[in-house]
Motif scaffolding. Structure first.
Motif, PDB file in Angstrom:
ATOM      1  N   PRO A 246       0.877  -1.291  -0.060  1.00  0.00           N
ATOM      2  CA  PRO A 246      -0.104   0.029  -0.049  1.00  0.00           C
ATOM      3  C   PRO A 246       0.911   1.210   0.031  1.00  0.00           C
ATOM      4  N   MET A 247       2.095   1.144   0.676  1.00  0.00           N
ATOM      5  CA  MET A 247       3.071   2.429   0.734  1.00  0.00           C
ATOM      6  C   MET A 247       3.258   2.524  -0.796  1.00  0.00           C
ATOM      7  N   ARG A 248       3.757   1.592  -1.347  1.00  0.00           N
ATOM      8  CA  ARG A 248       4.321   1.702  -2.917  1.00  0.00           C
ATOM      9  C   ARG A 248       3.199   2.351  -3.582  1.00  0.00           C
ATOM     10  N   ALA A 249       2.107   1.938  -3.672  1.00  0.00           N
ATOM     11  CA  ALA A 249       0.865   2.241  -4.355  1.00  0.00           C
ATOM     12  C   ALA A 249       0.668   3.949  -3.879  1.00  0.00           C
ATOM     13  N   ALA A 250       0.546   4.268  -2.610  1.00  0.00           N
ATOM     14  CA  ALA A 250       0.376   5.628  -2.429  1.00  0.00           C
ATOM     15  C   ALA A 250       1.478   6.544  -2.841  1.00  0.00           C
ATOM     16  N   VAL A 251       2.652   6.280  -2.918  1.00  0.00           N
ATOM     17  CA  VAL A 251       3.965   6.953  -3.409  1.00  0.00           C
ATOM     18  C   VAL A 251       3.598   7.409  -4.839  1.00  0.00           C
ATOM     19  N   ILE A 252       3.193   6.229  -5.720  1.00  0.00           N
ATOM     20  CA  ILE A 252       2.956   6.510  -6.931  1.00  0.00           C
ATOM     21  C   ILE A 252       1.688   7.254  -7.165  1.00  0.00           C
ATOM     22  N   THR A 253       0.778   7.318  -6.414  1.00  0.00           N
ATOM     23  CA  THR A 253      -0.542   7.960  -6.756  1.00  0.00           C
ATOM     24  C   THR A 253      -0.271   9.460  -6.330  1.00  0.00           C
ATOM     25  N   VAL A 254       0.542   9.650  -5.394  1.00  0.00           N
ATOM     26  CA  VAL A 254       0.602  11.035  -4.953  1.00  0.00           C
ATOM     27  C   VAL A 254       1.483  11.604  -6.060  1.00  0.00           C
ATOM     28  N   ALA A 255       2.383  10.964  -6.556  1.00  0.00           N
ATOM     29  CA  ALA A 255       3.142  11.481  -7.755  1.00  0.00           C
ATOM     30  C   ALA A 255       2.166  11.899  -8.896  1.00  0.00           C
ATOM     31  N   VAL A 256       1.431  10.839  -9.375  1.00  0.00           N
ATOM     32  CA  VAL A 256       0.373  10.978 -10.551  1.00  0.00           C
ATOM     33  C   VAL A 256      -0.564  12.069 -10.089  1.00  0.00           C
ATOM     34  N   ASN A 257      -0.756  12.336  -8.872  1.00  0.00           N
ATOM     35  CA  ASN A 257      -1.819  13.564  -8.682  1.00  0.00           C
ATOM     36  C   ASN A 257      -1.029  14.957  -8.734  1.00  0.00           C
ATOM     37  N   VAL A 258       0.170  15.075  -8.316  1.00  0.00           N
ATOM     38  CA  VAL A 258       0.766  16.294  -8.472  1.00  0.00           C
ATOM     39  C   VAL A 258       1.191  16.558  -9.711  1.00  0.00           C
ATOM     40  N   ALA A 259       1.483  15.622 -10.744  1.00  0.00           N
ATOM     41  CA  ALA A 259       1.695  15.839 -11.991  1.00  0.00           C
ATOM     42  C   ALA A 259       0.498  15.969 -12.751  1.00  0.00           C
ATOM     43  N   LEU A 260      -0.582  15.488 -12.527  1.00  0.00           N
ATOM     44  CA  LEU A 260      -1.813  15.968 -13.295  1.00  0.00           C
ATOM     45  C   LEU A 260      -2.491  17.397 -12.669  1.00  0.00           C
ATOM     46  N   THR A 261      -2.109  17.590 -11.420  1.00  0.00           N
ATOM     47  CA  THR A 261      -2.631  18.941 -10.958  1.00  0.00           C
ATOM     48  C   THR A 261      -1.679  20.066 -11.761  1.00  0.00           C
ATOM     49  N   VAL A 262      -0.674  19.836 -11.864  1.00  0.00           N
ATOM     50  CA  VAL A 262       0.353  20.893 -12.562  1.00  0.00           C
ATOM     51  C   VAL A 262      -0.131  20.984 -13.918  1.00  0.00           C
ATOM     52  N   ALA A 263      -0.332  19.458 -14.695  1.00  0.00           N
ATOM     53  CA  ALA A 263      -0.692  19.739 -16.156  1.00  0.00           C
ATOM     54  C   ALA A 263      -2.395  20.202 -16.288  1.00  0.00           C
ATOM     55  N   PHE A 264      -3.135  20.266 -15.294  1.00  0.00           N
ATOM     56  CA  PHE A 264      -4.548  20.805 -15.377  1.00  0.00           C
ATOM     57  C   PHE A 264      -4.733  22.368 -14.904  1.00  0.00           C
ATOM     58  N   VAL A 265      -4.026  22.448 -13.887  1.00  0.00           N
ATOM     59  CA  VAL A 265      -4.428  23.805 -13.426  1.00  0.00           C
ATOM     60  C   VAL A 265      -3.452  24.995 -13.864  1.00  0.00           C
ATOM     61  N   LEU A 266      -2.104  24.924 -14.046  1.00  0.00           N
ATOM     62  CA  LEU A 266      -1.154  25.822 -14.516  1.00  0.00           C
ATOM     63  C   LEU A 266      -1.814  26.322 -16.073  1.00  0.00           C
ATOM     64  N   PRO A 267      -2.044  25.476 -16.839  1.00  0.00           N
ATOM     65  CA  PRO A 267      -2.712  26.176 -18.078  1.00  0.00           C
ATOM     66  C   PRO A 267      -4.000  27.162 -17.599  1.00  0.00           C
ATOM     67  N   LEU A 268      -4.787  26.387 -17.007  1.00  0.00           N
ATOM     68  CA  LEU A 268      -6.003  27.073 -17.003  1.00  0.00           C
ATOM     69  C   LEU A 268      -5.694  28.529 -16.117  1.00  0.00           C
ATOM     70  N   ASP A 269      -5.022  28.323 -15.103  1.00  0.00           N
ATOM     71  CA  ASP A 269      -4.527  29.654 -14.226  1.00  0.00           C
ATOM     72  C   ASP A 269      -3.870  30.658 -15.478  1.00  0.00           C
ATOM     73  N   TYR A 270      -2.961  30.112 -16.125  1.00  0.00           N
ATOM     74  CA  TYR A 270      -2.251  31.132 -17.080  1.00  0.00           C
ATOM     75  C   TYR A 270      -3.438  31.787 -17.904  1.00  0.00           C
ATOM     76  N   LEU A 271      -4.398  30.828 -18.527  1.00  0.00           N
ATOM     77  CA  LEU A 271      -5.445  31.707 -19.235  1.00  0.00           C
ATOM     78  C   LEU A 271      -6.459  32.265 -18.384  1.00  0.00           C
ATOM     79  N   ASP A 272      -6.292  32.456 -17.255  1.00  0.00           N
ATOM     80  CA  ASP A 272      -6.850  33.333 -16.234  1.00  0.00           C
ATOM     81  C   ASP A 272      -8.740  32.593 -16.306  1.00  0.00           C
TER      82      ASP A 272
END
Length: 518
Positions: free
Chosen positions: A382-408
């Protein structure tokens, strides 16, 4: 297990009703102001620590150890372990609480890292509220200890009912305290602290009636304490992946409009309804059962219990997710759309809720899959799965939010909700894969007709809900323009129609109550 799950779900339902009353009053009185966003941060941080020291990581490590001792019938050893674990837990949470209160300004700045320089006032308000909410951790940890013991002895009703007290305490604080405070929203923080005290005072005496109320003994080298600590440390991440992802979202939301924190909070509260009613209920009930199977070396019974849990959460979780997605705006309007909660707030919460609902079935599956590892005292996977999951979440958050924020884009917070949902899918998929690969879980026959029934029921549900909602909106007007009572009435009618269509199709395709029994 079905009977225990029904009891737990019934008590949780009462808690959710009280929770709705609390959130509705909060939305009416305070809306989505900057101070409410500060409270969301100040509440979320000790709430995450609660998942570690209370019903999350701690319970996942503590209950299997206690269940093993109970299975062996060694009452003296059970009480000895309970006394020492209680003492170690109390000492740990007191230290963490003291540090949290001392470092509150720096903690607030960390979780508002991306806030504008002009938002220093929000950081100061958050720090003030953190000093009030942090002691809640001590009381709720003792409450969770008592709840874990009661669950081990198959007493699920009272622990599941105590969250009602949490909501009642915050409601009382909102009604009474604002007139006495320099900032009315601080009543929310004081309500959280009062809630922790009240829950402990109600639940703790129940242990005395079972003869297992712990006496606090402080020996961190005790064998039982070492076992729980060894099992608990890797679960800190794995048992609270959803909370970690929410904290990540909290940090990124600080770069967006100030209302984004509150919009995400209300959408999260609505997704918590099916998760608490069904996912947490099944996961709580199944952990002691799996622990007993493991202690008795009953591999077949272990796999059958897990299979039952997975079927039940999919049967309930998939229609819950679809319903929330289809009715996100009407539900938000009916539940919160009054007072200081504006039409824009309704839309923004509805958008986030639609995105978040995609992850509800997998959030629920994780609540059942994780106990399958913890019952075997396996915390590494479960620890291994959690590390991968949080890494995926951070990557997706950056990919989704930064462009939207840049476009206001004002609804950029939807990217945070979508990233959290997709990360939940990854977490459940990894946990399921590990169990199948190691041969721990062997699916029982009948999965194809089970999933076929669910798919047909979902299609019927969508075929009823979509045109019904469109008809109401077209003939009666936009949801926020309807009177409060009519909003609620129409939403309840649509939900009843959709649920009726889903249930009718399941029955027509041969599903019977006996299929839900373990």
């Amino acid at each position: 297990m079905l009977r225990s799950t029904v009891v737990f779900s019934a008590m949780t339902f009462l808690s959710r009703i009280a929770g709705y009353a609390r959130d509705s009053l909060q939305a009416y009185v305070f809306g989505t102001s900057a101070a409410v966003s500060a409270f969301v941060v100040a509440y979320r941080i000790p709430n995450y620590l609660r998942r570690i020291f209370a019903e999350g990581s701690f319970s996942s490590a503590f209950v299997p150890v206690l269940s093993e001792l109970k299975q062996k019938g060694d009452d003296e050893a059970l009480r000895d372990v309970l006394d020492h674990v209680a003492g170690a837990l109390l000492a740990a949470v007191i230290v963490v609480t003291a540090l949290g209160m001392l470092l509150a300004p720096w903690i607030a700045r960390l979780f508002l890292l991306f806030a504008d320089a002009g938002d220093d006032g929000i950081v100061a308000i958050t720090a003030d509220m953190l000093r009030i909410t942090f002691p809640y951790l001590v009381f709720i940890s003792m409450t969770a200890l008592a709840g874990g013991v009661l669950n081990t002895f198959r007493h699920f009703g009272v622990p599941a009912l105590t969250p009602v007290l949490h909501n009642i305490a915050i409601i009382a604080a909102m009604l009474v305290l604002p007139r006495f405070l320099d900032m009315p929203e601080k009543a929310l923080a004081w309500g959280v602290l009062a809630a922790g005290v009240l829950q402990m005072l109600v639940l703790w005496p129940t242990l005395a009636r079972l003869g297992v109320r712990p006496r606090f003994r402080f020996n961190f080298g005790h064998e039982g304490v070492r076992r729980v600590r060894t099992l608990m440390l890797p679960t800190i991440f794995s048992s609270s992946v959803a909370q970690v992802n929410l904290l990540v979202g909290t940090m990124f939301a600080s770069m967006l409009v100030v209302e984004a924190q509150a919009w995400l909070y209300y959408s999260d509260r609505l997704t918590e309804l099916p998760l608490g009613l069904f996912g947490v209920a099944v996961g709580t009930v199944i952990l002691p059962q799996l622990s007993r199977h493991f202690a008795g070396a009953d591999e077949a019974g272990y796999s059958r219990s897990l299979d039952w849990g997975l079927r039940v959460v999919l049967l309930l979780g998939l229609p819950a997710a679809l319903g929330l997605a289809l009715l996100a705006v009407p539900l938000t309007a009916a539940l919160f759309g009054r007072g200081e909660f504006t039409a824009e707030d309704t839309r923004m919460v509805g958008y986030a809720l639609t995105a978040m609902s995609l992850g509800i079935p997998t959030f629920m599956l994780s609540k059942v899959l994780l106990p399958a590892f913890y019952a075997r005292q396996d915390t590494r996977k479960p620890m291994r799965a959690a590390v991968i999951t949080v890494a995926v979440n951070v990557a997706l958050t950056v990919a989704f939010v930064l462009p939207l924020d840049y476009l206001d884009v004002r609804a950029a917070h939807v990217g945070i909700a979508a990233a959290t949902a997709l990360a939940g899918v990854v977490n459940a998929a990894l946990l399921w894969r590990y169990l199948r690969r190691d041969g721990i879980y062997r699916p029982e026959p009948g999965w194809t007709p089970w999933l076929t029934r669910i798919a047909a029921g979902l299609a019927a549900m969508a075929a009823v809900v979509i045109p019904f909602e469109c008809w109401v909106r077209t003939t009666q007007g936009p949801w926020m323009t309807l009177p409060d009572l009519w909003r609620v009435a129409w939403v309840l009618l649509i939900i009843a129609a959709g649920a009726g269509a889903y249930g009718a199709v399941l029955l027509a395709l041969g599903l019977r109550p006996r299929h839900l029994r373990h």
